[in-house]
Design a protein around this motif. Structure first.
Motif, PDB file in Angstrom:
ATOM      1  N   CYS A 256       0.786  -1.409  -0.323  1.00  0.00           N
ATOM      2  CA  CYS A 256       0.066  -0.007  -0.328  1.00  0.00           C
ATOM      3  C   CYS A 256       0.765   1.389  -0.169  1.00  0.00           C
ATOM      4  O   CYS A 256      -0.006   2.156   0.295  1.00  0.00           O
ATOM      5  CB  CYS A 256      -0.820  -0.103   0.957  1.00  0.00           C
TER       6      CYS A 256
ATOM      7  N   THR B 110      -6.529   2.912   0.677  1.00  0.00           N
ATOM      8  CA  THR B 110      -6.899   2.005   0.099  1.00  0.00           C
ATOM      9  C   THR B 110      -8.006   1.302   0.941  1.00  0.00           C
ATOM     10  O   THR B 110      -8.800   1.080   0.428  1.00  0.00           O
ATOM     11  CB  THR B 110      -5.604   0.380   0.059  1.00  0.00           C
TER      12      THR B 110
ATOM     13  N   ARG C 211     -11.531  -0.056  -8.430  1.00  0.00           N
ATOM     14  CA  ARG C 211     -11.658  -0.569  -9.784  1.00  0.00           C
ATOM     15  C   ARG C 211     -11.640  -1.740  -9.441  1.00  0.00           C
ATOM     16  O   ARG C 211     -12.581  -3.046  -9.313  1.00  0.00           O
ATOM     17  CB  ARG C 211     -11.412  -0.132 -10.364  1.00  0.00           C
TER      18      ARG C 211
ATOM     19  N   CYS D  82      -4.480  -3.966  -2.211  1.00  0.00           N
ATOM     20  CA  CYS D  82      -3.429  -3.119  -1.895  1.00  0.00           C
ATOM     21  C   CYS D  82      -1.942  -3.113  -3.462  1.00  0.00           C
ATOM     22  O   CYS D  82      -2.197  -4.386  -3.696  1.00  0.00           O
ATOM     23  CB  CYS D  82      -2.491  -4.261  -1.177  1.00  0.00           C
ATOM     24  N   GLY D  83      -2.301  -1.741  -3.294  1.00  0.00           N
ATOM     25  CA  GLY D  83      -0.898  -2.039  -4.197  1.00  0.00           C
ATOM     26  C   GLY D  83      -1.399  -2.364  -6.037  1.00  0.00           C
ATOM     27  O   GLY D  83      -0.838  -2.098  -6.823  1.00  0.00           O
ATOM     28  N   GLN D  84      -2.649  -1.940  -5.762  1.00  0.00           N
ATOM     29  CA  GLN D  84      -3.295  -1.846  -7.653  1.00  0.00           C
ATOM     30  C   GLN D  84      -3.384  -1.275  -7.889  1.00  0.00           C
ATOM     31  O   GLN D  84      -3.205  -0.024  -7.170  1.00  0.00           O
ATOM     32  CB  GLN D  84      -4.464  -3.046  -7.183  1.00  0.00           C
ATOM     33  N   PRO D  85      -3.095  -0.362  -9.208  1.00  0.00           N
ATOM     34  CA  PRO D  85      -3.485   0.445  -9.932  1.00  0.00           C
ATOM     35  C   PRO D  85      -4.884   1.071  -9.818  1.00  0.00           C
ATOM     36  O   PRO D  85      -4.445   2.968  -8.964  1.00  0.00           O
ATOM     37  CB  PRO D  85      -3.263   1.235 -11.446  1.00  0.00           C
ATOM     38  N   ASP D  86      -5.968   0.413  -9.452  1.00  0.00           N
ATOM     39  CA  ASP D  86      -7.122   1.057  -9.158  1.00  0.00           C
ATOM     40  C   ASP D  86      -7.287   1.064  -7.983  1.00  0.00           C
ATOM     41  O   ASP D  86      -7.949  -0.407  -7.561  1.00  0.00           O
ATOM     42  CB  ASP D  86      -7.443   1.392 -10.415  1.00  0.00           C
TER      43      ASP D  86
ATOM     44  N   SER E  52      -2.855  -8.560  -2.054  1.00  0.00           N
ATOM     45  CA  SER E  52      -2.628  -8.448  -3.144  1.00  0.00           C
ATOM     46  C   SER E  52      -3.559  -7.747  -4.209  1.00  0.00           C
ATOM     47  O   SER E  52      -3.372  -7.426  -5.075  1.00  0.00           O
ATOM     48  CB  SER E  52      -1.329  -8.599  -4.011  1.00  0.00           C
TER      49      SER E  52
END
Length: 215
Positions: A19, A28, A199, A192-196, A189
């Motif tokens: 994150c 997030t 979404r 967390c850490g996703q571009p969006d 994951s």
């Protein structure tokens, strides 16, 4: 039935590295709660207590408008200090009976299990179980080997407690877990850490809604 009912369907476990630290975790969590996450857990095993406390306070404020409960991993003192909704413990953490004694009857208590032997040792007072890892995962280096869906289904069938699947789960592979009786899926994951993150949460939420709430 658990004395502390909770919607476990989309359970977000925050990771400080994925994150981008405390501010990223709060952001997030807020986006996830606004888009269908039903539980958020704060997990940061390498943190000092002050950082746990400050981030838990910020998370509780961020989640309050959405009515999403905040669960603290292992740190019972932090949970009590911020009046979090509950605590989640693992097999090597504070024993669940002691955790229940400390947090009282009204807070949520979760316990991780990964085998039939661990399931057999679950005491009274636990509200839900986290079972896995079901699929291979890279977000928890000390996790047990992946069990697979069939083993997960066996654990679900062997307990009356609601069970949340964890480990390598994303929108593309969660369907078999609900078919096996999961009450929810815990993800790291996949959000967390996703571009969006918003979404990503929506994609999971839509998949989960294909299954009846009783699953």
């Amino acid at each position: 039935m658990s004395p502390n009912p909770i919607d476990l369907s989309l359970y977000l476990v925050l990771d400080p590295d994925l994150c981008g630290g405390p501010e990223g975790m709060v952001r997030t969590a807020r986006l996830a709660a606004a888009n269908g996450a039903t539980v958020v857990q704060l997990r940061a095993p390498d943190w000092k207590k002050r950082q746990w406390l400050e981030t838990a306070v910020a998370l509780k404020a961020a989640l309050a408008p959405f009515g999403v409960p905040l669960i603290i991993n292992d740190q019972v003192d932090v949970a009590l200090a911020v009046d979090a909704d509950g605590v989640h413990v693992g097999q090597d953490d504070l024993p669940p009976a002691e955790a229940r004694r400390l947090i009282g009857p009204r807070r949520i208590l979760g316990l991780s299990v990964s085998s039939a032997a661990e399931l057999a040792g679950v005491p009274d007072g636990v509200d839900y179980l986290g079972a896995g890892p079901v699929y291979p995962t890279g977000t928890k280096p000390d996790a047990a080997p992946a069990s697979g869906v069939d083993s997960f289904a066996g654990l679900v069938a062997a307990t009356a407690l609601p069970v949340v699947a964890i480990g390598g789960i994303h929108a593309g592979n969660c369907a078999p877990l609900f078919a096996a009786g999961a009450r929810g899926v815990a993800v790291v994951s996949a959000i967390c850490g996703q571009p969006d993150p918003a979404r990503a949460t929506l994609a999971l939420r839509r998949k989960i809604e294909e299954f009846p709430p009783s699953c």
